[in-house]
Design a protein around this motif. Structure first.
Motif, PDB file in Angstrom:
ATOM      1  N   TYR A 134       0.444  -6.836   4.136  1.00 11.45           N
ATOM      2  CA  TYR A 134       1.603  -5.977   3.891  1.00 11.45           C
ATOM      3  C   TYR A 134       1.511  -5.246   2.553  1.00 11.45           C
ATOM      4  N   ILE A 135       0.758  -5.803   1.627  1.00  7.06           N
ATOM      5  CA  ILE A 135       0.551  -5.206   0.319  1.00  7.06           C
ATOM      6  C   ILE A 135      -0.936  -5.277  -0.004  1.00  7.06           C
ATOM      7  N   ALA A 136      -1.449  -4.246  -0.691  1.00  6.41           N
ATOM      8  CA  ALA A 136      -2.848  -4.232  -1.098  1.00  6.41           C
ATOM      9  C   ALA A 136      -2.953  -3.690  -2.511  1.00  6.41           C
ATOM     10  N   SER A 137      -4.001  -4.085  -3.232  1.00  6.24           N
ATOM     11  CA  SER A 137      -4.182  -3.602  -4.599  1.00  6.24           C
ATOM     12  C   SER A 137      -4.673  -2.160  -4.624  1.00  6.24           C
ATOM     13  N   LYS A 138      -5.184  -1.690  -3.500  1.00  6.32           N
ATOM     14  CA  LYS A 138      -5.546  -0.282  -3.319  1.00  6.32           C
ATOM     15  C   LYS A 138      -4.882   0.187  -2.029  1.00  6.32           C
ATOM     16  N   PHE A 166      12.102   0.850   8.570  1.00  2.14           N
ATOM     17  CA  PHE A 166      10.969   1.127   7.684  1.00  2.14           C
ATOM     18  C   PHE A 166      10.836   0.039   6.626  1.00  2.14           C
ATOM     19  N   ASP A 167       9.589  -0.368   6.382  1.00  2.00           N
ATOM     20  CA  ASP A 167       9.227  -1.351   5.362  1.00  2.00           C
ATOM     21  C   ASP A 167       9.751  -2.745   5.638  1.00  2.00           C
ATOM     22  N   PHE A 168      10.098  -3.030   6.890  1.00  2.00           N
ATOM     23  CA  PHE A 168      10.422  -4.418   7.236  1.00  2.00           C
ATOM     24  C   PHE A 168       9.100  -5.169   7.345  1.00  2.00           C
ATOM     25  N   LEU A 169       8.885  -6.124   6.445  1.00  6.38           N
ATOM     26  CA  LEU A 169       7.615  -6.836   6.377  1.00  6.38           C
ATOM     27  C   LEU A 169       7.676  -8.066   7.268  1.00  6.38           C
ATOM     28  N   GLY A 170       7.183  -7.897   8.475  1.00  6.06           N
ATOM     29  CA  GLY A 170       7.235  -8.981   9.444  1.00  6.06           C
ATOM     30  C   GLY A 170       6.513  -8.590  10.718  1.00  6.06           C
ATOM     31  N   GLU A 171       6.289  -9.564  11.553  1.00  7.95           N
ATOM     32  CA  GLU A 171       5.520  -9.378  12.787  1.00  7.95           C
ATOM     33  C   GLU A 171       6.115  -8.296  13.679  1.00  7.95           C
ATOM     34  N   ILE A 172       7.430  -8.174  13.690  1.00  8.08           N
ATOM     35  CA  ILE A 172       8.100  -7.225  14.577  1.00  8.08           C
ATOM     36  C   ILE A 172       7.706  -5.773  14.297  1.00  8.08           C
ATOM     37  N   SER A 173       7.219  -5.478  13.097  1.00 15.58           N
ATOM     38  CA  SER A 173       6.865  -4.107  12.738  1.00 15.58           C
ATOM     39  C   SER A 173       5.476  -3.691  13.218  1.00 15.58           C
ATOM     40  N   GLY A 174       4.692  -4.637  13.712  1.00 13.80           N
ATOM     41  CA  GLY A 174       3.335  -4.332  14.142  1.00 13.80           C
ATOM     42  C   GLY A 174       3.263  -3.659  15.502  1.00 13.80           C
ATOM     43  N   HIS A 175       2.210  -2.902  15.717  1.00 21.38           N
ATOM     44  CA  HIS A 175       2.029  -2.200  16.994  1.00 21.38           C
ATOM     45  C   HIS A 175       1.787  -3.153  18.163  1.00 21.38           C
ATOM     46  N   SER A 176       1.291  -4.342  17.872  1.00 21.69           N
ATOM     47  CA  SER A 176       1.004  -5.291  18.953  1.00 21.69           C
ATOM     48  C   SER A 176       2.237  -6.101  19.369  1.00 21.69           C
ATOM     49  N   ALA A 182      12.507  -1.630  26.292  1.00 24.35           N
ATOM     50  CA  ALA A 182      11.641  -0.599  26.874  1.00 24.35           C
ATOM     51  C   ALA A 182      11.758   0.706  26.092  1.00 24.35           C
ATOM     52  N   GLN A 183      12.963   1.042  25.648  1.00 23.98           N
ATOM     53  CA  GLN A 183      13.162   2.283  24.897  1.00 23.98           C
ATOM     54  C   GLN A 183      12.497   2.219  23.520  1.00 23.98           C
ATOM     55  N   GLN A 184      12.580   1.088  22.867  1.00 31.04           N
ATOM     56  CA  GLN A 184      11.949   0.933  21.557  1.00 31.04           C
ATOM     57  C   GLN A 184      10.430   1.060  21.673  1.00 31.04           C
ATOM     58  N   LEU A 185       9.863   0.431  22.694  1.00 28.59           N
ATOM     59  CA  LEU A 185       8.419   0.543  22.918  1.00 28.59           C
ATOM     60  C   LEU A 185       8.018   1.985  23.228  1.00 28.59           C
ATOM     61  N   LYS A 186       8.845   2.662  24.008  1.00 30.01           N
ATOM     62  CA  LYS A 186       8.577   4.063  24.333  1.00 30.01           C
ATOM     63  C   LYS A 186       8.632   4.932  23.081  1.00 30.01           C
ATOM     64  N   ASN A 187       9.600   4.668  22.218  1.00 27.96           N
ATOM     65  CA  ASN A 187       9.737   5.451  20.994  1.00 27.96           C
ATOM     66  C   ASN A 187       8.523   5.291  20.080  1.00 27.96           C
ATOM     67  N   ARG A 188       8.052   4.067  19.946  1.00 28.70           N
ATOM     68  CA  ARG A 188       6.851   3.834  19.130  1.00 28.70           C
ATOM     69  C   ARG A 188       5.642   4.544  19.745  1.00 28.70           C
ATOM     70  N   LYS A 189       5.552   4.493  21.055  1.00 29.93           N
ATOM     71  CA  LYS A 189       4.444   5.149  21.730  1.00 29.93           C
ATOM     72  C   LYS A 189       4.492   6.664  21.546  1.00 29.93           C
ATOM     73  N   ALA A 202      -3.233   5.036  13.308  1.00 26.05           N
ATOM     74  CA  ALA A 202      -2.154   4.104  12.993  1.00 26.05           C
ATOM     75  C   ALA A 202      -2.678   2.903  12.219  1.00 26.05           C
ATOM     76  N   TYR A 203      -1.787   2.255  11.476  1.00 24.50           N
ATOM     77  CA  TYR A 203      -2.069   0.966  10.847  1.00 24.50           C
ATOM     78  C   TYR A 203      -1.414  -0.109  11.707  1.00 24.50           C
ATOM     79  N   SER A 204      -2.168  -1.119  12.079  1.00 26.03           N
ATOM     80  CA  SER A 204      -1.734  -2.068  13.105  1.00 26.03           C
ATOM     81  C   SER A 204      -0.450  -2.824  12.747  1.00 26.03           C
ATOM     82  N   LYS A 205      -0.202  -3.080  11.473  1.00 25.98           N
ATOM     83  CA  LYS A 205       0.931  -3.921  11.078  1.00 25.98           C
ATOM     84  C   LYS A 205       2.220  -3.151  10.815  1.00 25.98           C
ATOM     85  N   GLU A 206       2.149  -1.799  10.805  1.00 20.56           N
ATOM     86  CA  GLU A 206       3.316  -0.997  10.453  1.00 20.56           C
ATOM     87  C   GLU A 206       3.432   0.210  11.385  1.00 20.56           C
ATOM     88  N   TRP A 207       4.456   0.252  12.197  1.00 18.60           N
ATOM     89  CA  TRP A 207       4.589   1.335  13.171  1.00 18.60           C
ATOM     90  C   TRP A 207       4.769   2.696  12.501  1.00 18.60           C
TER      91      TRP A 207
END
Length: 227
Positions: A134-138, A166-176, A182-189, A202-207
């Protein structure tokens, strides 16, 4: 008496000079996004207190959105396509100076500083935010071609429901993550499809997080302030 045409000439020279001074703040290859996409919606939480740290982030001096010209031109194509369906983009973060990244790193090393935990990382131990990605030095943001964003409805300017903020640091924010409506999944897609169509990945952990594939400064991390 000074002739009106002469006054007008001085006025336009002043405007041109002022605009040039503004653009000179940025390194070559960078632009203010709203100069190219003027109707873009912007909400930059790192300029204020409503973010996972709970304080303004170092390096964010003004609420400006900056990206490389190449990334901005690609983003303009995304915006144009969404506009056809009464949708548009809202940006949460764009170019991010290294000073801001260093602020994140310092914050992560202070276990008792948890102002934003209840809202932004209720299920995460901040000591492991680096390990969990969720955080990186670069940050890719510091290369200037990474952007955090969502889709809005043009008429209402309301964000569509992506299942987590936005910026919710947790599993729910990941693309997987699939335990969404169904609507939320459609919106991300929808967001992922249109961003990928115009050259972003895309970055896998943040939609909300996308980077231009052919970024012009892929090995350079900038530290000029956001202003």
């Amino acid at each position: 008496m000074i002739k009106p045409i002469l006054i007008a000439s001085f006025f336009f020279i002043f405007l041109a000079t002022h605009a040039q001074q503004g653009s000179n703040r940025l390194p070559n290859g960078f632009v203010y996004v709203k100069d190219i996409i003027p109707h873009l919606e912007v909400d930059l939480p790192y300029c204020g207190h409503h973010n996972f740290i709970g304080k303004p982030i170092q390096g964010y001096l003004e609420p400006q959105t900056i990206l490389t010209k190449k990334a901005t031109e690609a983003l303009a194509k995304v915006e144009k396509e969404l506009n056809k369906n009464n949708m548009g983009l809202k940006i949460f973060d764009a170019y991010r100076p290294q000073a801001a990244v260093n602020h994140f790193v310092k914050w992560a090393s202070e276990p008792n500083d948890t102002l934003g935990k209840a809202e932004f990382y209720p299920t995460e131990d901040k000591r492991f935010l680096f390990k969990r990605g969720y955080i990186a030095s670069k940050s890719g943001h510091s290369r200037g071609s990474t952007v955090d964003l969502t889709i809005i409805i043009l008429d209402s300017k309301k964000e569509i429901d992506m299942g987590s903020p936005f910026d919710f640091l947790g599993e729910i924010s990941g693309h997987s993550y699939t335990k969404l409506s169904a609507q939320q999944l459609k919106n991300r897609k929808t967001l992922k499809s249109v961003m990928e169509k115009y050259g972003f990945r895309a970055y896998s952990k943040e939609w909300w997080h996308y980077t231009l594939n052919n970024e012009p400064f892929k090995d350079t991390y900038f530290d000029f302030p956001v202003q």
